[in-house]
Design a protein around this motif. Structure first.
Motif, PDB file in Angstrom:
ATOM      1  N   ARG A  69      39.983  40.374  35.648  1.00 15.31           N
ATOM      2  CA  ARG A  69      40.163  40.491  37.126  1.00 15.31           C
ATOM      3  C   ARG A  69      41.702  40.063  37.360  1.00 15.31           C
ATOM      4  NH1 ARG A  69      35.285  41.261  40.246  1.00 15.31           N
ATOM      5  NH2 ARG A  69      33.582  41.630  38.615  1.00 15.31           N
ATOM      6  N   SER A 101      37.615  50.700  30.517  1.00 16.85           N
ATOM      7  CA  SER A 101      37.935  51.383  31.763  1.00 16.85           C
ATOM      8  C   SER A 101      38.855  50.406  32.767  1.00 16.85           C
ATOM      9  CB  SER A 101      36.637  51.547  32.606  1.00 16.85           C
ATOM     10  OG  SER A 101      35.983  50.400  32.667  1.00 16.85           O
ATOM     11  N   ILE A 102      39.434  50.826  33.786  1.00 18.99           N
ATOM     12  CA  ILE A 102      40.268  50.259  34.622  1.00 18.99           C
ATOM     13  C   ILE A 102      39.874  50.780  36.151  1.00 18.99           C
ATOM     14  CG2 ILE A 102      42.271  51.709  34.519  1.00 18.99           C
ATOM     15  CD1 ILE A 102      43.949  49.247  34.783  1.00 18.99           C
ATOM     16  N   LEU A 103      40.081  49.781  36.882  1.00 15.23           N
ATOM     17  CA  LEU A 103      39.683  50.087  38.411  1.00 15.23           C
ATOM     18  C   LEU A 103      40.862  49.354  39.186  1.00 15.23           C
ATOM     19  CD1 LEU A 103      37.750  50.510  41.068  1.00 15.23           C
ATOM     20  CD2 LEU A 103      37.168  48.264  40.866  1.00 15.23           C
ATOM     21  N   GLY A 105      42.626  49.034  42.823  1.00 17.08           N
ATOM     22  CA  GLY A 105      42.340  49.152  44.469  1.00 17.08           C
ATOM     23  C   GLY A 105      43.363  48.284  44.965  1.00 17.08           C
ATOM     24  N   ILE A 114      42.774  44.573  40.261  1.00 11.51           N
ATOM     25  CA  ILE A 114      42.699  45.247  38.936  1.00 11.51           C
ATOM     26  C   ILE A 114      41.513  44.768  38.392  1.00 11.51           C
ATOM     27  CG2 ILE A 114      43.718  45.770  36.746  1.00 11.51           C
ATOM     28  CD1 ILE A 114      45.359  46.862  38.998  1.00 11.51           C
ATOM     29  N   ARG A 115      40.511  45.645  37.883  1.00  7.27           N
ATOM     30  CA  ARG A 115      39.359  45.097  37.161  1.00  7.27           C
ATOM     31  C   ARG A 115      39.434  45.934  35.680  1.00  7.27           C
ATOM     32  NH1 ARG A 115      32.899  45.605  38.641  1.00  7.27           N
ATOM     33  NH2 ARG A 115      32.256  44.568  36.808  1.00  7.27           N
ATOM     34  N   THR A 116      39.367  45.191  34.543  1.00  3.46           N
ATOM     35  CA  THR A 116      39.265  45.941  33.180  1.00  3.46           C
ATOM     36  C   THR A 116      37.998  45.532  32.660  1.00  3.46           C
ATOM     37  OG1 THR A 116      40.568  44.163  32.390  1.00  3.46           O
ATOM     38  CG2 THR A 116      41.680  45.787  33.037  1.00  3.46           C
ATOM     39  N   ASP A 128      33.080  43.151  32.161  1.00  2.00           N
ATOM     40  CA  ASP A 128      34.296  42.569  32.428  1.00  2.00           C
ATOM     41  C   ASP A 128      34.673  42.158  31.165  1.00  2.00           C
ATOM     42  OD1 ASP A 128      33.936  43.460  35.050  1.00  2.00           O
ATOM     43  OD2 ASP A 128      33.502  41.339  35.516  1.00  2.00           O
TER      44      ASP A 128
END
Length: 140
Positions: A69, A101-103, A105, A114-116, A128
């Protein structure tokens, strides 16, 4: 029909005959200008899994606040922008295994979240995980 109008129609007919195009409004005999909106990359960053910025532009700082995060500050506003992200390998130092994956927002006007993750990893870090990534902000 006045002479100016005849000249405009003749020019349009000639342009169409030779395969060209001419846009004419009723208010003017001038060709209409095409309007296009330009987009620019206002910010980008390549970030190591530990949150270190390896390269970038338009980034004011990064805060790694948990496993996978990150908050990233940008110099320009983010409203109406496309937010793009991808997981990197950083020259083979990717912690793996499995898919990732990556988010990306928007937290507020100038901050990205960013969340990986590594969804297929085993153990307690099954979702995570700290991953190297790149982000790009493209705005109209």
């Amino acid at each position: 029909m006045n002479a100016s109008r005849k000249l405009t129609l003749a020019a349009a007919a000639l342009a169409l005959t030779v395969g060209g195009g001419l846009a004419v409004s009723s208010a003017s005999a001038e060709p209409a200008a095409a309007s296009r909106s330009l987009v620019t990359t206002t910010a980008w960053a390549k970030v190591a899994a530990n949150g270190q910025i390896l390269g970038g532009q338009g980034i004011t700082g990064i805060n790694k606040f948990g496993i996978g995060r990150y908050n990233i500050g940008t110099a320009a506003g983010l409203n109406g922008c496309a937010l793009l992200g991808t997981i990197n390998t950083n020259g083979g130092n990717d912690p793996g295994p499995g898919s990732s994956s990556i988010l990306v927002g928007q937290v507020n006007g100038n901050t990205l979240f960013i969340r990986t993750a590594t969804p297929s990893a085993a153990g307690s870090a099954a979702v995570d995980s700290d991953r190297p990534f790149s982000i790009t902000v493209v705005c109209p």
